[in-house]
Write a protein that holds these residues in place. Structure first.
Motif, short mmCIF file in Angstrom:
data_model
loop_
_atom_site.label_atom_id
_atom_site.label_comp_id
_atom_site.label_asym_id
_atom_site.label_seq_id
_atom_site.Cartn_x
_atom_site.Cartn_y
_atom_site.Cartn_z
N ILE A 94 75.51 38.14 65.77
CA ILE A 94 75.06 39.22 64.89
C ILE A 94 73.94 40.02 65.53
O ILE A 94 73.88 41.25 65.38
CB ILE A 94 74.64 38.66 63.52
CG1 ILE A 94 75.83 37.97 62.83
CG2 ILE A 94 74.09 39.78 62.63
CD1 ILE A 94 77.03 38.85 62.59
N ALA A 95 73.04 39.37 66.25
CA ALA A 95 71.95 40.09 66.91
C ALA A 95 72.51 41.10 67.91
O ALA A 95 72.07 42.26 67.95
CB ALA A 95 71.01 39.12 67.61
N THR A 96 73.48 40.69 68.72
CA THR A 96 74.04 41.60 69.71
C THR A 96 74.86 42.69 69.04
O THR A 96 74.82 43.85 69.46
CB THR A 96 74.89 40.82 70.73
OG1 THR A 96 74.08 39.80 71.32
CG2 THR A 96 75.41 41.74 71.82
N ALA A 97 75.60 42.34 67.99
CA ALA A 97 76.37 43.35 67.26
C ALA A 97 75.45 44.39 66.64
O ALA A 97 75.74 45.60 66.68
CB ALA A 97 77.23 42.69 66.19
N GLU A 98 74.33 43.96 66.09
CA GLU A 98 73.39 44.93 65.52
C GLU A 98 72.75 45.78 66.62
O GLU A 98 72.55 46.98 66.45
CB GLU A 98 72.32 44.24 64.69
CG GLU A 98 71.37 45.24 64.05
CD GLU A 98 70.45 44.66 63.00
OE1 GLU A 98 69.40 45.28 62.73
OE2 GLU A 98 70.77 43.58 62.43
N ALA A 99 72.42 45.16 67.74
CA ALA A 99 71.86 45.93 68.86
C ALA A 99 72.85 47.00 69.32
O ALA A 99 72.46 48.14 69.63
CB ALA A 99 71.49 45.00 70.00
N LEU A 100 74.13 46.67 69.37
CA LEU A 100 75.15 47.65 69.74
C LEU A 100 75.22 48.78 68.72
O LEU A 100 75.33 49.97 69.10
CB LEU A 100 76.51 46.96 69.86
CG LEU A 100 76.73 46.11 71.10
CD1 LEU A 100 77.92 45.18 70.92
CD2 LEU A 100 76.92 46.99 72.33
N THR A 101 75.16 48.43 67.45
CA THR A 101 75.17 49.46 66.40
C THR A 101 73.99 50.40 66.55
O THR A 101 74.12 51.63 66.45
CB THR A 101 75.15 48.80 65.02
OG1 THR A 101 76.27 47.93 64.88
CG2 THR A 101 75.19 49.84 63.91
N ARG A 102 72.82 49.82 66.80
CA ARG A 102 71.61 50.63 66.98
C ARG A 102 71.72 51.49 68.23
O ARG A 102 71.28 52.64 68.25
CB ARG A 102 70.39 49.73 67.08
CG ARG A 102 70.14 48.86 65.85
CD ARG A 102 69.63 49.66 64.69
NE ARG A 102 69.25 48.80 63.58
CZ ARG A 102 68.12 48.93 62.89
NH1 ARG A 102 67.27 49.87 63.20
NH2 ARG A 102 67.86 48.11 61.88
N ALA A 103 72.27 50.93 69.30
CA ALA A 103 72.41 51.69 70.53
C ALA A 103 73.28 52.93 70.32
O ALA A 103 72.98 54.02 70.83
CB ALA A 103 73.00 50.81 71.62
N LEU A 104 74.36 52.78 69.55
CA LEU A 104 75.24 53.91 69.27
C LEU A 104 74.51 54.97 68.47
O LEU A 104 74.61 56.17 68.77
CB LEU A 104 76.48 53.42 68.53
CG LEU A 104 77.52 54.48 68.17
CD1 LEU A 104 78.10 55.12 69.43
CD2 LEU A 104 78.64 53.87 67.33
N SER A 105 73.78 54.57 67.44
CA SER A 105 73.11 55.54 66.58
C SER A 105 71.92 56.19 67.26
O SER A 105 71.62 57.37 67.03
CB SER A 105 72.68 54.88 65.26
OG SER A 105 71.69 53.89 65.50
N LEU A 106 71.21 55.44 68.12
CA LEU A 106 70.02 55.97 68.78
C LEU A 106 70.34 56.71 70.07
O LEU A 106 69.51 57.46 70.59
CB LEU A 106 69.04 54.83 69.09
CG LEU A 106 68.41 54.12 67.89
CD1 LEU A 106 67.64 52.89 68.35
CD2 LEU A 106 67.51 55.07 67.11
N GLY A 107 71.52 56.48 70.62
CA GLY A 107 71.90 57.13 71.87
C GLY A 107 71.13 56.62 73.07
O GLY A 107 70.85 57.37 74.01
N ARG A 108 70.80 55.33 73.05
CA ARG A 108 70.07 54.73 74.18
C ARG A 108 70.40 53.26 74.28
O ARG A 108 70.96 52.65 73.37
CB ARG A 108 68.56 54.90 74.01
CG ARG A 108 67.94 54.11 72.84
CD ARG A 108 66.43 54.11 72.94
NE ARG A 108 65.75 53.48 71.80
CZ ARG A 108 65.49 52.17 71.70
NH1 ARG A 108 65.93 51.34 72.65
NH2 ARG A 108 64.85 51.68 70.66
N SER A 109 70.04 52.68 75.41
CA SER A 109 70.18 51.24 75.58
C SER A 109 69.19 50.52 74.66
O SER A 109 68.06 51.00 74.47
CB SER A 109 69.91 50.86 77.04
OG SER A 109 69.95 49.47 77.21
N VAL A 110 69.61 49.40 74.09
CA VAL A 110 68.77 48.62 73.19
C VAL A 110 68.70 47.19 73.68
O VAL A 110 69.73 46.57 73.98
CB VAL A 110 69.32 48.66 71.74
CG1 VAL A 110 68.59 47.65 70.85
CG2 VAL A 110 69.19 50.07 71.17
#
Length: 377
Positions: free
Chosen positions: A347-363
């Protein structure tokens, strides 16, 4: 609480998986289905498998020793935490939650109560996955360098959208199809940072629901290792694979044309993903019969899961029951499913991926687990 002689179970969610879990419980010595909580199909489940329909999680908890949470993905937190706080063991279907905070709270509640929490990451119960993990850990392909997962297929957009195709309820491809991400991290360790692009594909026509039509992710791991991950419903040539490339060979898990391949030093070995070559061939035939490929196929509550899936579900429930009754010890290979680490990591990695998509940057994943992303939001 019941002792080693048996357990009374409650099921939350009477859909595709909930119905089959009830059937499986009927075959487990010492297991009794006592209560079912679901806004739909509860009467049908009870008519087939026994127990009684209840109207609240509190009523269910009062009459059981263990709870199977098989409700839609967004509705796992409340029953899981309530059950743990009441001292009940919890089996929770994947994805455990749709955010790291919810997942962490659920696992922490069971840790505090000193009760069992088993994450329903069913691929861990497939013999070929177990052997693949053992081979990679033993150095059979040398040091892992790169991995790739792909779960893709084609949907024509004509089906009526259900909860599984609604991101607010299922999390979309990334969360509902979290198996490949979970196994990737099981095989080569937790991701450190991620990035992702994707979204709609208007040129491919209308999609079902509001989940993304295509998601393309990249992840970095400790030690200079990398991975790419693909999900989507606009791929005419379906793929459903997990491949790990090493310094001395590779290991490929194919869930479309089903089987596992190990290649090292010019020699190739194949072995079944499921319990036998026959089971793999049966699943392969099913996949080829699916119009869009296995990667975008969802379970139909009106039909039973296929035999290969029922076998894995039976194994995980037997394991859960054995742990909950004290009849068996934790299998070291399955420890991440019972100590919370697999659920939290996925879940941590899935949320990081979601944030990366919305923020337009590596997370970085620790931005999620450490809370700094939330603090900055």
């Amino acid at each position: 609480m019941a002792g080693a002689e048996g357990l009374r179970y409650g099921i939350v969610g009477a859909g595709y998986f909930g119905k089959e879990f009830a059937r499986i419980l009927a075959e487990v010595p010492g297991a009794e289905l006592a209560a079912v909580l679901s806004p739909e199909d509860a009467d049908d489940l009870v008519a087939e498998s026994g127990g009684r329909v209840v109207d609240s999680i509190d009523e269910l908890i009062a009459s059981v020793d263990a709870v199977i949470v098989a409700s839609p993905n967004h509705a796992h937190r409340e029953p899981a935490i309530a059950a743990a706080e009441a001292g009940r063991h919890v089996f929770c279907e994947k994805p455990v939650a749709l955010s790291y905070a919810e997942c962490d709270a659920m696992v922490a509640a069971s840790e505090k109560a000193e009760t069992l929490f088993l994450a329903g990451h069913i691929l861990h119960f497939m013999p070929g996955i177990r052997r693949a993990a053992d081979l990679i850990a033993a150095g059979a392909i040398g040091a892992p360098v790169f991995a790739r997962t792909s779960r893709t297929g084609w949907e024509d957009g004509t089906a009526a959208p259900g909860w599984k195709k609604t991101r607010a309820l299922s999390g979309g491809h990334l969360f509902h199809h979290i198996h490949e991400l979970d196994i990737l991290q099981h095989l080569i360790g937790p991701a450190e940072s991620v990035s992702m692009t994707g979204g709609a594909a208007p040129q491919a026509g209308r999609r079902v629901g509001d989940e993304d039509a295509i998601l393309l992710a990249a992840a970095t791991f400790a030690g200079g290792r990398y991975a790419t991950l693909e999900w989507g419903s606009v791929f005419r040539r379906p793929e459903h694979t997990i491949t790990v490339q090493g310094t001395e060979g590779y290991l490929a898990i194919d869930l479309q044309d089903v089987g596992v391949t190990l290649q090292r030093g010019g020699e190739t070995e194949t072995f079944p993903l499921h319990g036998s070559v026959e089971a793999d061939l049966e699943r392969t035939r099913e996949n080829r019969g699916a119009a869009g490929g296995s990667g975008v196929t969802y379970g139909d509550p009106a039909r039973r899961p296929p035999r290969w899936l029922r076998a894995a579900m039976a194994d995980e429930i037997a394991y859960f029951h054995g742990l909950a009754t004290g009849a068996r010890a934790v299998d070291p290979a399955l420890a991440p499913l019972t100590d919370g680490s697999a659920a939290r990591a996925a879940i941590a990695t899935a949320e990081a991926l979601t944030r990366a998509l919305s923020l337009g940057r590596s997370v970085r994943v620790d931005e999620v687990t450490g809370g700094s992303l939330l603090d900055a939001a």
